[in-house]
Motif scaffolding. Structure first.
Motif, mmCIF file in Angstrom:
data_model
loop_
_atom_site.group_PDB
_atom_site.id
_atom_site.type_symbol
_atom_site.label_atom_id
_atom_site.label_comp_id
_atom_site.label_asym_id
_atom_site.label_seq_id
_atom_site.Cartn_x
_atom_site.Cartn_y
_atom_site.Cartn_z
ATOM 1 N N ALA A 15 0.830 -1.205 0.000
ATOM 2 C CA ALA A 15 0.000 0.000 0.000
ATOM 3 C C ALA A 15 0.867 1.258 0.000
ATOM 4 O O ALA A 15 0.565 2.241 -0.683
ATOM 5 N N LEU A 16 1.959 1.223 0.757
ATOM 6 C CA LEU A 16 2.878 2.356 0.800
ATOM 7 C C LEU A 16 3.548 2.564 -0.548
ATOM 8 O O LEU A 16 3.717 3.705 -1.010
ATOM 9 N N ALA A 17 3.936 1.481 -1.197
ATOM 10 C CA ALA A 17 4.568 1.592 -2.519
ATOM 11 C C ALA A 17 3.621 2.234 -3.524
ATOM 12 O O ALA A 17 4.027 3.100 -4.308
ATOM 13 N N ARG A 18 2.359 1.836 -3.495
ATOM 14 C CA ARG A 18 1.377 2.429 -4.411
ATOM 15 C C ARG A 18 1.221 3.925 -4.138
ATOM 16 O O ARG A 18 1.174 4.734 -5.078
ATOM 17 N N ALA A 19 1.136 4.288 -2.853
ATOM 18 C CA ALA A 19 0.962 5.694 -2.503
ATOM 19 C C ALA A 19 2.182 6.517 -2.913
ATOM 20 O O ALA A 19 2.056 7.635 -3.423
ATOM 21 N N ALA A 20 3.386 5.969 -2.689
ATOM 22 C CA ALA A 20 4.605 6.692 -3.034
ATOM 23 C C ALA A 20 4.734 6.879 -4.539
ATOM 24 O O ALA A 20 5.089 7.955 -5.023
ATOM 25 N N ALA A 173 -5.171 4.997 4.398
ATOM 26 C CA ALA A 173 -5.078 6.319 5.019
ATOM 27 C C ALA A 173 -3.833 6.413 5.890
ATOM 28 O O ALA A 173 -3.152 7.447 5.921
ATOM 29 N N MET A 174 -3.520 5.332 6.591
ATOM 30 C CA MET A 174 -2.345 5.329 7.454
ATOM 31 C C MET A 174 -1.064 5.505 6.660
ATOM 32 O O MET A 174 -0.161 6.243 7.071
ATOM 33 N N VAL A 175 -0.946 4.845 5.493
ATOM 34 C CA VAL A 175 0.300 4.927 4.741
ATOM 35 C C VAL A 175 0.541 6.324 4.183
ATOM 36 O O VAL A 175 1.689 6.688 3.910
ATOM 37 N N LEU A 179 4.057 7.975 4.615
ATOM 38 C CA LEU A 179 4.788 8.577 3.496
ATOM 39 C C LEU A 179 5.173 10.014 3.807
ATOM 40 O O LEU A 179 6.294 10.445 3.487
ATOM 41 N N ALA A 180 4.276 10.752 4.436
ATOM 42 C CA ALA A 180 4.561 12.153 4.760
ATOM 43 C C ALA A 180 5.695 12.271 5.769
ATOM 44 O O ALA A 180 6.471 13.229 5.724
ATOM 45 N N VAL A 181 5.814 11.315 6.659
ATOM 46 C CA VAL A 181 6.945 11.312 7.593
ATOM 47 C C VAL A 181 8.231 10.974 6.843
ATOM 48 O O VAL A 181 9.288 11.562 7.086
ATOM 49 N N ALA A 182 8.161 10.048 5.914
ATOM 50 C CA ALA A 182 9.344 9.662 5.138
ATOM 51 C C ALA A 182 9.873 10.814 4.301
ATOM 52 O O ALA A 182 11.094 10.970 4.132
ATOM 53 N N THR A 183 8.981 11.632 3.768
ATOM 54 C CA THR A 183 9.407 12.744 2.919
ATOM 55 C C THR A 183 9.749 13.994 3.720
ATOM 56 O O THR A 183 10.295 14.950 3.165
#
Length: 260
Positions: A15-20, A173-175, A179-183
């Motif tokens: 899910a994170l990969a899709r969002a990123a 929604a969580m990812v 992602l926002a923390v990662a960026t």
């Protein structure tokens, strides 16, 4: 931005990969399927070359405290060492709300998985100790826990589900917060994320069973004082993101058609 995801083949990682990717980022996936083993340090630094951020969402193959602790701490140490070597500047590890309090308690919290929670806290500490630019994101339980919990204590047409007080969140929604923390869009060494409202797990499981057409009777089971006091709930600064459980249920579970 080039983002490496350890555990990319799992529920959260995919899910994170899709969002990123949807946000225009370059994703480097780390998983056994891609030939990368977080328990084997050889080759990890090469896999992380060029990544600006690393997100650790690996899942232990065991829920046992000793097994999960050994897995999480070894993986965190290997990933942290490799990230330093590869020049990664920011590391994010996904954890669970309340793990620090459960780990510090001298009594059982009553989650049914207290040992696993303590293992996740050990993972946090290992990440902070070994990784460059460490950030911890603690999430509430996912909505699908309502379905999973039905099977935990099922015996025929009855099941026992803990009366957990939680604030479940949708994975997608969580990812976005992860992602926002990662960026760097969301700052903070420790970030909490949860759904929009408090819920009782036993009631959620009953609602799930009814919607799915499962005739199982869901009985609530008592929990420990920590859980009753809200150890699994986000603090005042937590990021609350939708949809609600009812909205998720409507969108996810199809009401079985009635037989003529």
């Amino acid at each position: 931005m080039r983002i490496a995801i350890a555990g990319v083949s799992g529920l959260v990682g995919s899910a994170l990969a899709r969002a990123a990717q949807a946000a225009g980022h370059d994703v480097v996936g780390l998983s056994k399927e891609s030939g990368t083993d977080v328990l084997q340090p050889t080759g990890l630094a090469d896999a992380l070359t060029g990544a600006e951020a690393l997100v650790d969402v690996v899942q232990s193959p065991s829920l046992d405290e000793d097994g999960a602790t050994a897995f999480f701490t070894a993986a965190a140490a290997n990933l942290g060492t490799a990230a330093h070597e590869a020049g990664v500047r920011r590391t994010v590890v996904l954890s669970i709300i309340g793990v620090d309090k459960i780990a510090a308690s001298e009594t059982e919290a009553g989650t049914g998985f207290d040992g696993y929670y303590r293992a996740k806290y050990a993972q946090e500490l290992a990440c902070v100790a070994h990784a460059p630019g460490p950030h911890v994101v603690r999430s509430a339980q996912f909505h699908d826990i309502a379905r999973q919990a039905i099977g935990w204590g099922r015996d025929g047409d009855r099941t026992t589900v803990p009366d957990l007080v939680t604030q479940p969140v949708a994975v997608d929604a969580m990812v976005e917060v992860l992602l926002a923390v990662a960026t760097g869009e969301i700052e903070g060494d420790l970030v909490e994320v949860a759904g929009p409202q408090q819920e009782n797990l036993a009631l959620l499981s009953a609602a799930y069973a009814e919607r799915a057409g499962d005739p199982v009777q869901v009985d609530g089971a008592p929990v420990g004082e920590l859980v009753r006091d809200g150890v699994l709930l986000p603090g005042e600064d937590g990021h609350l993101v939708g949809p609600s459980f009812d909205q998720w249920l409507d969108a996810t579970v199809t009401v079985p058609a009635r037989r003529p």
